[in-house]
Write a protein that holds these residues in place. Structure first.
Motif, PDB file in Angstrom:
ATOM      1  N   VAL A 183       0.858  -1.184   0.000  1.00  0.00           N
ATOM      2  CA  VAL A 183       0.000   0.000   0.000  1.00  0.00           C
ATOM      3  C   VAL A 183       0.894   1.234   0.000  1.00  0.00           C
ATOM      4  O   VAL A 183       1.858   1.313   0.772  1.00  0.00           O
ATOM      5  CB  VAL A 183      -0.939   0.017   1.218  1.00  0.00           C
ATOM      6  CG1 VAL A 183      -1.706   1.336   1.282  1.00  0.00           C
ATOM      7  CG2 VAL A 183      -1.903  -1.157   1.164  1.00  0.00           C
ATOM      8  N   THR A 198      -4.742   6.715  -0.468  1.00  0.00           N
ATOM      9  CA  THR A 198      -4.021   5.439  -0.388  1.00  0.00           C
ATOM     10  C   THR A 198      -4.238   4.674  -1.694  1.00  0.00           C
ATOM     11  O   THR A 198      -5.304   4.772  -2.319  1.00  0.00           O
ATOM     12  CB  THR A 198      -4.511   4.600   0.805  1.00  0.00           C
ATOM     13  OG1 THR A 198      -5.918   4.397   0.691  1.00  0.00           O
ATOM     14  CG2 THR A 198      -4.206   5.283   2.130  1.00  0.00           C
ATOM     15  N   ASP A 200      -3.392   0.890  -3.905  1.00  0.00           N
ATOM     16  CA  ASP A 200      -2.930  -0.496  -3.956  1.00  0.00           C
ATOM     17  C   ASP A 200      -1.895  -0.563  -5.083  1.00  0.00           C
ATOM     18  O   ASP A 200      -2.211  -0.367  -6.260  1.00  0.00           O
ATOM     19  CB  ASP A 200      -4.101  -1.431  -4.235  1.00  0.00           C
ATOM     20  CG  ASP A 200      -3.691  -2.900  -4.194  1.00  0.00           C
ATOM     21  OD1 ASP A 200      -2.476  -3.196  -4.280  1.00  0.00           O
ATOM     22  OD2 ASP A 200      -4.588  -3.760  -4.067  1.00  0.00           O
ATOM     23  N   ARG A 209      -7.428   3.289  -3.283  1.00  0.00           N
ATOM     24  CA  ARG A 209      -8.204   2.641  -2.212  1.00  0.00           C
ATOM     25  C   ARG A 209      -9.102   3.657  -1.509  1.00  0.00           C
ATOM     26  O   ARG A 209     -10.260   3.397  -1.229  1.00  0.00           O
ATOM     27  CB  ARG A 209      -7.277   1.997  -1.180  1.00  0.00           C
ATOM     28  CG  ARG A 209      -6.290   0.986  -1.777  1.00  0.00           C
ATOM     29  CD  ARG A 209      -5.567   0.225  -0.680  1.00  0.00           C
ATOM     30  NE  ARG A 209      -6.382  -0.871  -0.186  1.00  0.00           N
ATOM     31  CZ  ARG A 209      -6.088  -1.607   0.880  1.00  0.00           C
ATOM     32  NH1 ARG A 209      -5.003  -1.319   1.588  1.00  0.00           N
ATOM     33  NH2 ARG A 209      -6.858  -2.593   1.267  1.00  0.00           N
ATOM     34  N   ALA A 210      -8.573   4.816  -1.184  1.00  0.00           N
ATOM     35  CA  ALA A 210      -9.345   5.872  -0.524  1.00  0.00           C
ATOM     36  C   ALA A 210      -8.684   7.207  -0.834  1.00  0.00           C
ATOM     37  O   ALA A 210      -7.470   7.281  -1.062  1.00  0.00           O
ATOM     38  CB  ALA A 210      -9.398   5.645   0.991  1.00  0.00           C
ATOM     39  N   GLY A 229      -2.248  -2.118   6.645  1.00  0.00           N
ATOM     40  CA  GLY A 229      -3.620  -1.920   7.104  1.00  0.00           C
ATOM     41  C   GLY A 229      -3.913  -0.549   7.652  1.00  0.00           C
ATOM     42  O   GLY A 229      -5.057  -0.105   7.638  1.00  0.00           O
ATOM     43  N   ARG A 230      -2.877   0.164   8.187  1.00  0.00           N
ATOM     44  CA  ARG A 230      -3.127   1.456   8.813  1.00  0.00           C
ATOM     45  C   ARG A 230      -2.101   2.478   8.342  1.00  0.00           C
ATOM     46  O   ARG A 230      -0.963   2.131   8.024  1.00  0.00           O
ATOM     47  CB  ARG A 230      -3.053   1.340  10.343  1.00  0.00           C
ATOM     48  CG  ARG A 230      -4.086   0.385  10.957  1.00  0.00           C
ATOM     49  CD  ARG A 230      -4.033   0.416  12.474  1.00  0.00           C
ATOM     50  NE  ARG A 230      -2.728  -0.018  12.984  1.00  0.00           N
ATOM     51  CZ  ARG A 230      -2.292   0.210  14.215  1.00  0.00           C
ATOM     52  NH1 ARG A 230      -3.052   0.905  15.060  1.00  0.00           N
ATOM     53  NH2 ARG A 230      -1.108  -0.232  14.606  1.00  0.00           N
ATOM     54  N   GLY A 245      -7.593   3.670   8.803  1.00  0.00           N
ATOM     55  CA  GLY A 245      -7.523   2.458   7.998  1.00  0.00           C
ATOM     56  C   GLY A 245      -7.229   2.814   6.554  1.00  0.00           C
ATOM     57  O   GLY A 245      -7.808   3.766   5.997  1.00  0.00           O
ATOM     58  N   THR A 246      -6.332   2.071   5.920  1.00  0.00           N
ATOM     59  CA  THR A 246      -5.955   2.425   4.547  1.00  0.00           C
ATOM     60  C   THR A 246      -7.050   2.100   3.545  1.00  0.00           C
ATOM     61  O   THR A 246      -7.044   2.619   2.436  1.00  0.00           O
ATOM     62  CB  THR A 246      -4.665   1.692   4.143  1.00  0.00           C
ATOM     63  OG1 THR A 246      -4.873   0.270   4.281  1.00  0.00           O
ATOM     64  CG2 THR A 246      -3.501   2.108   5.020  1.00  0.00           C
ATOM     65  N   SER A 247      -8.012   1.253   3.938  1.00  0.00           N
ATOM     66  CA  SER A 247      -9.050   0.869   2.977  1.00  0.00           C
ATOM     67  C   SER A 247     -10.033   2.003   2.713  1.00  0.00           C
ATOM     68  O   SER A 247     -10.496   2.186   1.593  1.00  0.00           O
ATOM     69  CB  SER A 247      -9.804  -0.363   3.478  1.00  0.00           C
ATOM     70  OG  SER A 247     -10.434  -0.077   4.717  1.00  0.00           O
ATOM     71  N   ASP A 248     -10.382   2.786   3.763  1.00  0.00           N
ATOM     72  CA  ASP A 248     -11.359   3.866   3.571  1.00  0.00           C
ATOM     73  C   ASP A 248     -10.973   5.143   4.314  1.00  0.00           C
ATOM     74  O   ASP A 248     -11.725   6.113   4.314  1.00  0.00           O
ATOM     75  CB  ASP A 248     -12.750   3.421   4.039  1.00  0.00           C
ATOM     76  CG  ASP A 248     -12.748   2.966   5.489  1.00  0.00           C
ATOM     77  OD1 ASP A 248     -11.696   3.075   6.157  1.00  0.00           O
ATOM     78  OD2 ASP A 248     -13.799   2.493   5.957  1.00  0.00           O
TER      79      ASP A 248
END
Length: 852
Positions: A183, A198, A200, A209-210, A229-230, A245-248
């Motif tokens: 990431v 962020t 991928d 990702r976000a 993850g963070r 969080g790196t996802s959102d």
């Protein structure tokens, strides 16, 4: 996609920091070693544990990357690295990548020979400021066309070239980059916020990702955890580094890592491979570094520096999993490297608690606890001394508690020192406590007095010790003396024993007189208790004798009566008298009185000849004397009376509904009372008074009463001086009232003077019965007769119809071939078992005839 998200959640998290505490238990630890650094400025630090080197960049305006060993000793300076700022290490550790802000390039340095192996131009005026390695590529944040941009280089390509990536969001300035776990994260300041995105980058093409704004500012610490993850962001505009969080890019758990105070200005952070997080600040009373174990929200350690404050982005973990490196700057502008070899050691604190009490010759216990941010070192030995003399070691329990037992033969102040040597996971700690060994203070509270008469003073006291502690030895006594406050005479009494189990003692005395007495109570003390004394004043009142009468329950009128009484608390002075009074029907307000003698033993004899029958009350009153209070007692004797005759009669035993009955009471011979009362109580109703009066010369008293149901009449005579009360009763019955009614006829006619209702032959005559008083649910019958052959003949008698809620029943007559015939019908109330108030009753006849 660049989006804005509601910040209320983040705001609430930040607001919560105003009342947070770091939770460290011991004094802050300091750096294990410090070395000066040959830096004019500082930008970034990278630790290469494998080659035992530390690389330090100095930012725009500099010309070289300083290299030291792991202790901060200078090794060399890699020159020609114009404006080296951001640093990153290749996955295999063989190459150091540097963003050259003044060289418009990304340089690759061989970490083995510490020389530049190649560089990739990023374009004129691009001024790259940061680099990150992820997905097999080197990413850099730079300027393109007057705006920020992200570019990348594939070092494994046949002919690597720095290439811009214009699709990776929009940036106002060159973004700060960080990477981990495939990431890539990018940040640019937006006032007190940060624009963060962020990506991928695990595949050749980066995907978003976000992309949003979060709480941040000018990032002085920006890192992605090793698992990707963070993302952690430290900015001086915020009270604590934030975690997303790196996802959102929503707040993670925990959402912040506290850095020492509301205005601490967090300026650095470092995340180790094992999840340990180090955050630092250079402002406020909590300046220094706080170390957190992964997701824990309470800091394991607080680390400070011997001089200077932490430089922005001045933290980095070594690959040994233990050492934290920090760059500090003092007030003169000099930089230093601080090597924190024990950064992950958990702070410990020893605390000691005074015993509840400590008295000579008795064992007392000092309790304590060893607290730590990590696991408690259960079973660890603790060295204990008392005033420098070694005592047996104490052992740490599973909950961190421990105890130290000791005994001192005499009073004094004793200082206990407890030390913990520390271990591979915990720092050493020590604590001391001074215990004052002293005899317990004692007291004798005011006792509980149970008796205070001239011949019996008794009270229960207690000998209490401080806080209720310290046991009293068997054989403990309290000395007692008594002073008469009227005469000031003092007399010593026998000492009284103290019960060690309850600490109570009882004093019993017979002063022999009334008045105020002071009892002096004293305790001499013992090896564990201090002496004490107190006084208890007791008011001794004259005796309060009980007067008891033994009178018979019954007696004959006009016959001699004698009974005895007794006063306790004897003896009494000869010649004392009591007053006797008699209250009876003839003397209700002015009793008959006389006196009787009191024996020296308190005996009293009452003699009388009662002339009035009924309840006679004898009251004996003792006036009291110098040693005795007054006393009174009463006794009731039922004196016999003759019987008289009393009867009740009525004109009949059964009455129609609404009839008036004449009730007569007849009273026989009496002495001086001729008054009688007459009462009526209808079935199910209340008793009412009909008349009260004096009977006539024949002994009679009459009254009238209108009946609606069965009624009981009662006569009552109250009695007189010689004749007893009497009562008599008579019960009479009453019929119910039944009314019948015909309906549905069209005219009327007469036969022989009797009125007949005329019906068409097609009509069924309706008969309605109403019963008074109301009898809902009771039985109502109907009977029909026909006139022929010169007489009435019964055609039918119905079964029971239940009276409705209005006490009404309805039926219809079916008359076959009835034209020209004469009929009559009546209805009967039939009382059931539940109706005891009225008798069964027929209504009068209703006559009818039928025409075509």
């Amino acid at each position: 996609m660049h989006k804005r998200v509601p910040l209320t959640t983040a705001i609430s998290v930040v607001a919560g920091l105003t009342t947070a505490t770091v939770g460290l238990t011991g004094a802050a630890a300091q750096a294990d070693g410090t070395a000066p650094l040959p830096l004019a400025h500082y930008s970034h630090m990278l630790v290469d544990t494998a080659h035992r080197h530390i690389f330090l960049s100095q930012g725009a305006g500099s010309d070289g990357i300083v290299v030291t060993d792991l202790n901060g000793a200078p090794v060399t300076t890699i020159t020609g690295e114009q404006g080296a700022t951001g640093l990153a290490l290749s996955a295999d550790g063989g190459t150091l990548y540097a963003a050259l802000a003044d060289g418009d390039a990304v340089a690759a340095v061989d970490t083995a020979n510490l020389s530049e192996s190649t560089r990739w131009p990023t374009g004129a005026g691009s001024a790259p400021v940061s680099v990150a390695v992820a997905g097999g590529r080197v990413w850099y944040g730079h300027t393109a066309g007057g705006k920020g941009a992200i570019g990348s280089v594939d070092p494994a390509a046949a002919d690597p070239v720095a290439t811009g990536q214009p699709s990776m969001s929009q940036w106002a300035v060159a973004p700060l980059l960080a990477a981990g776990g495939g990431v890539l994260a990018a940040e640019e300041p937006q006032g007190s916020l940060s624009h963060v995105a962020t990506f991928d980058v695990s595949s050749p093409t980066a995907s978003v990702r976000a992309d949003t704004e979060v709480y941040g500012g000018t990032a002085t610490g920006f890192q992605v955890t090793g698992d990707g993850g963070r993302v952690l962001l430290a900015a001086v505009q915020q009270p604590a580094p934030h975690v997303y969080g790196t996802s959102d890019l929503s707040p993670a758990d925990p959402a912040v890592y506290y850095a020492g105070g509301m205005y601490s200005g967090p300026n650095s952070l470092a995340a180790d491979a094992d999840g340990t997080i180090a955050v630092g600040s250079s402002a406020g009373s909590g300046a220094g570094v706080y170390v957190y174990a992964g997701s824990k929200t309470v800091a394991e350690n607080h680390l400070t520096f011997p001089s200077g404050t932490l430089a922005p982005d001045g933290l980095a973990w070594g690959a040994d999993g233990a050492t934290l490196y920090a760059v500090t700057r003092d007030s003169a502008g000099a930089y230093a490297l601080n090597v924190l070899g024990g950064a992950k050691l958990t702070d410990t604190e020893l605390s000691l608690t005074h015993p509840g009490y400590a008295v000579p010759t008795e064992q007392y216990t000092v309790t304590g606890s060893l607290s730590t941010g990590g696991a408690v070192p259960a079973g660890a030995p603790l060295q204990v001394t008392r005033d420098g003399t070694a005592l047996p070691d104490a052992r740490v329990g599973a909950d961190g508690s421990f105890t130290i037992g000791d005994t001192r033969p005499e009073e004094g102040a004793y200082t206990y020192q407890v030390s913990y040597a520390g271990d591979a996971a915990h720092r050493a700690a020590s604590a001391s406590l001074t215990v004052h060994v002293a005899r317990l203070a004692t007291s004798i509270p005011f006792p509980e007095i149970s008796s205070a008469s001239p011949h019996a003073v008794a009270f229960t006291g207690s000998l209490t010790s401080q806080f209720g502690l310290g046991s009293l030895p068997q054989g403990t006594t309290v000395q007692v003396s008594r002073t008469n406050e009227d005469t000031q005479d003092t007399e010593d009494l026998p000492p009284v024993p103290v019960d060690p189990a309850t600490t109570e003692f009882t004093v019993r005395d017979a002063p022999g007189a009334s008045g105020r007495f002071t009892y002096h109570l004293s305790y001499a003390g013992d090896v564990t208790h201090q002496p004490t004394s107190s006084d208890a004043s007791v008011q001794v009142s004259p005796y309060a004798p009980a007067l008891t009468l033994k009178a018979p329950g019954t007696a004959a009128r006009a016959a001699a009566l004698s009974f005895t009484g007794s006063l306790d608390d004897a003896p009494y002075t000869a010649g004392e008298k009591v007053t006797v009074s008699r209250t009876d029907a003839a003397h209700t307000t002015t009793p008959v009185t006389w006196t009787a003698s009191v024996g020296t033993d308190g005996t009293v004899t009452v003699e009388d000849t009662p002339t009035v029958g009924g309840p006679v009350t004898y009251t004996v009153g003792y006036p009291g004397d110098a040693s005795h209070q007054a006393a009174t007692a009463s006794a009731i004797v039922q004196v016999s009376r003759a019987r008289t005759a009393l009867t009740v009669s009525t004109g009949a035993s059964t009455y129609a509904y609404g009839a008036t009955a004449t009730v007569t009471a007849h009273l026989g011979t009496t002495y001086n009372g001729r008054t009688v009362s007459l009462y009526a109580q209808p079935g199910g109703g209340a008793r009412t008074l009909l008349k009260t009066g004096t009977v006539d010369g024949k002994g009679n008293l009459s009254a009238t009463y209108r009946l609606s149901r069965g009624t009981t009449f009662t006569a009552s005579y109250a009695g007189d001086y010689r004749y007893a009360p009497a009562t008599a009763a008579r019960a009479v019955s009453a019929y119910a009232k039944v009314a019948g009614k015909l309906s549905g006829y069209y005219t009327s006619t007469t036969y022989g003077g009797t009125t007949y209702r005329v019906y068409h032959h097609t009509v069924k005559p309706q008969v309605t019965a109403t019963v008074t008083p109301a009898k809902p649910g009771q039985c109502q019958r109907f009977q029909a007769q026909e006139y022929y052959g010169g007489a009435w003949h019964t055609l039918t008698t119905s079964g029971c119809f239940a009276l409705d809620a209005h006490s009404t029943a309805v039926t219809k007559l079916t008359l076959t071939n009835a034209t020209g015939h004469r009929f009559r019908v009546r209805t009967e109330y039939v009382h059931g078992k539940t109706d005891t108030a009225n008798l069964s009753t027929w209504s009068s006849w209703l006559h009818l005839t039928v025409r075509t």
